[in-house]
Design an enzyme around this catalytic site. Structure first.
Site, PDB file in Angstrom:
ATOM      1  N   LYS A  83       0.853  -1.188   0.000  1.00  0.00           N
ATOM      2  CA  LYS A  83       0.000   0.000   0.000  1.00  0.00           C
ATOM      3  C   LYS A  83       0.891   1.241   0.000  1.00  0.00           C
ATOM      4  O   LYS A  83       1.807   1.367   0.819  1.00  0.00           O
ATOM      5  CB  LYS A  83      -0.850  -0.021   1.267  1.00  0.00           C
ATOM      6  CG  LYS A  83      -2.301   0.299   1.048  1.00  0.00           C
ATOM      7  CD  LYS A  83      -3.062  -0.045   2.297  1.00  0.00           C
ATOM      8  CE  LYS A  83      -4.392   0.631   2.305  1.00  0.00           C
ATOM      9  NZ  LYS A  83      -5.069   0.403   3.589  1.00  0.00           N
TER      10      LYS A  83
HETATM   11  C1  E4P Z   1      -8.392   1.231   3.228  1.00  0.00           C
HETATM   12  O1  E4P Z   1      -7.577   0.477   2.726  1.00  0.00           O
HETATM   13  C2  E4P Z   1      -8.200   1.938   4.487  1.00  0.00           C
HETATM   14  O2  E4P Z   1      -7.493   1.128   5.393  1.00  0.00           O
HETATM   15  C3  E4P Z   1      -9.452   2.365   5.173  1.00  0.00           C
HETATM   16  O3  E4P Z   1     -10.605   2.125   4.443  1.00  0.00           O
HETATM   17  C4  E4P Z   1      -9.263   3.684   5.831  1.00  0.00           C
HETATM   18  O4  E4P Z   1     -10.391   4.478   5.892  1.00  0.00           O
HETATM   19  P1  E4P Z   1     -11.210   4.809   7.213  1.00  0.00           P
HETATM   20  O5  E4P Z   1     -10.220   4.945   8.337  1.00  0.00           O
HETATM   21  O6  E4P Z   1     -11.933   6.064   6.904  1.00  0.00           O
HETATM   22  O7  E4P Z   1     -12.110   3.633   7.391  1.00  0.00           O
END
Ligand code: E4P
Length: 224
Positions: A83
């Site tokens: 990522k």
């Molecule tokens: C996606 O890969 C992220 O980890 C995740 O959806 C983060 O977003 P949020 O903290 O708003 O849920």
């Protein structure tokens, strides 16, 4: 549309995986910190449970560091996806990693132009953060529609991974807009099964069943 669970909570991952609807996992530094476990052992546990793409986030902010972390993440397991935040240094790293055959998930995407750049650099996945956009008065569903159109117009193979999902409506929007994947927390996955009419209807059937005389079919052992 594939479904990923967005957490590093081992009990939740194990439970959701047992339901048979999970295709992969996304993690981020917040999830790892919240797990209360060390990075290496939490990753080992996740990869031992789920046989599918598992996103692990790099934490360097320059291309060289991201590439080095990306190679280590990729070497850790065949299902690992690196990522990378959508920024100049991140996308420089994505281009190098893609050439090496390493899968990437470009994260923190909030605009269709960022999605275009990530696809140009060979990202495997792009993660638009739907709920965080909705919270500031934008339209996460519209972002996915625009991304879908751009990728289809130009034949980009990057998969749209709808992230930051907090409501069943956002899951429905992702499906209708043509997202390839949606990742969401455990409670949201469970909520997808639920409807009050299903619960009421089941209760009625179970209550009515009490008025039916005992059945040999249901009381004798199967095949007996
Ligand atoms: C996606 O890969 C992220 O980890 C995740 O959806 C983060 O977003 P949020 O903290 O708003 O849920």
């Amino acid at each position: 549309m594939k479904l990923f669970i967005d957490t590093a909570d081992i009990a939740q991952i194990r439970e959701a995986w047992s339901w048979g609807i999970i295709d992969g996992v996304t993690t981020n530094p917040t999830h790892i910190a919240n797990s209360g476990k060390d990075f290496d052992s939490v990753l080992e546990e996740i990869f031992s449970i789920v046989d599918g793409p598992i996103s692990v986030e790099s934490v360097s902010t320059n291309a060289e560091g991201i590439i080095e972390e990306g190679r280590r993440i990729a070497a850790f397991h065949k299902n690992a996806v690196v990522k990378v935040p959508v920024m100049i240094e991140g996308l420089k790293a994505v281009k190098v990693l893609a050439k090496e055959g390493i899968k990437t998930n470009v994260t923190l995407c909030f605009s269709p132009l960022q999605a275009f750049l990530a696809a140009k650099c060979g990202a495997t996945y792009i993660s638009p953060f739907i709920h965080r956009l909705d919270l500031v008065g934008h339209d996460g569903g519209e972002l996915i529609r625009q991304m879908r159109q751009i990728y289809d117009n130009y034949g980009f193979q990057t998969q749209i991974l709808a992230a930051s999902i907090r409501s069943p409506k956002q899951v429905l929007d992702s499906l209708l807009a043509g997202a390839d994947v949606a990742t969401m927390p455990f409670d949201m996955l469970r909520a997808l099964y639920q409807h009050p009419l299903t619960e009421d209807g089941l209760q009625m059937f179970l209550d009515d069943w009490k008025r039916v005389p005992p059945s040999r079919l249901f009381t004798s052992k199967a095949g007996a």
